[in-house]
Scaffold this motif. Structure first.
Motif, PDB file in Angstrom:
ATOM      1  N   TYR A 260       7.296  41.005  -1.290  1.00 29.33           N
ATOM      2  CA  TYR A 260       7.337  41.160   0.167  1.00 29.33           C
ATOM      3  C   TYR A 260       8.234  40.111   0.838  1.00 29.33           C
TER       4      TYR A 260
ATOM      5  N   VAL B  51      -1.223  35.901   4.804  1.00 31.24           N
ATOM      6  CA  VAL B  51      -0.712  35.519   6.119  1.00 31.24           C
ATOM      7  C   VAL B  51       0.810  35.605   6.137  1.00 31.24           C
ATOM      8  N   GLN B  52       1.433  35.061   5.100  1.00 31.62           N
ATOM      9  CA  GLN B  52       2.907  35.077   5.028  1.00 31.62           C
ATOM     10  C   GLN B  52       3.440  36.505   4.972  1.00 31.62           C
TER      11      GLN B  52
ATOM     12  N   ARG C 277       1.934  39.300   5.947  1.00 35.96           N
ATOM     13  CA  ARG C 277       1.694  40.021   7.207  1.00 35.96           C
ATOM     14  C   ARG C 277       2.651  39.562   8.291  1.00 35.96           C
ATOM     15  N   ASN C 278       2.986  38.288   8.283  1.00 38.70           N
ATOM     16  CA  ASN C 278       3.999  37.798   9.224  1.00 38.70           C
ATOM     17  C   ASN C 278       5.334  38.478   8.955  1.00 38.70           C
ATOM     18  N   LYS C 279       5.669  38.605   7.671  1.00 39.34           N
ATOM     19  CA  LYS C 279       6.919  39.267   7.303  1.00 39.34           C
ATOM     20  C   LYS C 279       6.922  40.720   7.745  1.00 39.34           C
TER      21      LYS C 279
ATOM     22  N   ARG D 104       4.117  37.867  -3.290  1.00 37.10           N
ATOM     23  CA  ARG D 104       4.938  37.122  -2.326  1.00 37.10           C
ATOM     24  C   ARG D 104       6.421  37.411  -2.517  1.00 37.10           C
TER      25      ARG D 104
ATOM     26  N   GLY E 165       5.266  41.868  10.155  1.00 34.18           N
ATOM     27  CA  GLY E 165       5.098  41.987  11.606  1.00 34.18           C
ATOM     28  C   GLY E 165       3.768  42.566  12.010  1.00 34.18           C
TER      29      GLY E 165
ATOM     30  N   ALA F 134       8.081  36.915   0.827  1.00 35.85           N
ATOM     31  CA  ALA F 134       7.320  35.853   1.468  1.00 35.85           C
ATOM     32  C   ALA F 134       7.411  34.528   0.703  1.00 35.85           C
TER      33      ALA F 134
END
Lengths: 133, 97
Positions: free
Chosen positions: A101, B89-90, B92-94, A98, B96, A103
């Motif tokens: 990336y 999910v987070q 993949r959202n980042k 996280r 795009g 996140a």
């Protein structure tokens, strides 16, 4: 930070040797990580462990195969040096991804670590190591 | 720290400045103890399986098949699966995606 870049390089080098990993640890990467961790911790001792974890996790690519075990080990070592035990294992792999990336924010990471850092002698016991053959 | 602390200073412990902190043990000692907590067998297996690709590793954790999950009890396994799925999910959202 409690430990400097040269100490981290030596310790990561030992870890690499102990795991038969061929890796060059660039002290400049560690110096940059410590500088960033200092900024993130902003002089708060309780923020040092998540700060060094975040700063190194962002540099996972530069650490190569050492990142997977090296970054959690450094975070645990910082915790121990603060008289704390970091009660997390695979969660640190999730958190490292996280961070890498982008996140998770540092405040979120700090909150997660706060729940997983316990004074030595409290909290769940550490997992026993399975020795490699 | 945060706005929460500013709003409720009476509930907050006084932060310890890092300049006042001395290590409880040496770097070598701390690192040796920390390293002893690593499950090297599971770690090596994960490195072989996922090749250091964090996203593939997260997918394995979300599926409950990561070597480090073998030692977990059912609630811990579910928790890590949920954490990994959320992280994917987070991320993949980042990205795009």
């Amino acid at each position: 930070m409690l430990f400097g870049a040269d100490e981290l390089r030596d310790l990561l080098g030992r870890l690499a040797a102990g795991q038969d990993i061929v890796a060059h640890v660039d002290v400049a990467v560690l110096e940059a990580a410590i500088a960033e961790a200092d900024q993130l911790a902003a002089g708060r001792a309780e923020a040092e462990v998540p700060a060094i974890f975040a700063a190194l996790a962002r540099r996972s690519r530069a650490l190569g195969p050492l990142a997977q075990d090296g970054i959690p080990t450094v975070a645990r070592a910082f915790a121990l040096a603060h008289g704390l035990r970091l009660t997390a294992d695979i969660e640190l792999d999730i958190l490292r991804a996280r961070v890498l990336y982008g996140a998770i924010t540092f405040d979120e990471l700090r909150a997660v670590f706060a729940a997983k850092l316990h004074p030595l002698g409290e909290g769940p016991p550490p997992q026993a190591r399975k020795r490699p053959r | 720290m945060s706005a929460h602390h500013s709003a409720h200073p009476e509930n907050d412990p006084t932060p310890v400045p890092t300049s006042n902190v001395r290590p409880a043990m040496s770097a070598k000692e701390a690192f040796a103890l920390a390293w002893a907590e690593i499950d090297l067998e599971a770690s090596r297996e994960a490195a072989t399986l996922y090749g250091g690709d964090e996203l593939i590793e997260l997918e394995a954790i979300a599926a409950g098949t990561h070597p480090k999950q073998r030692k977990l009890d059912a609630p811990e396994l579910d928790d890590t699966k949920r954490q990994a799925a959320g992280a994917l999910v987070q991320i993949r959202n980042k990205l795009g995606a």
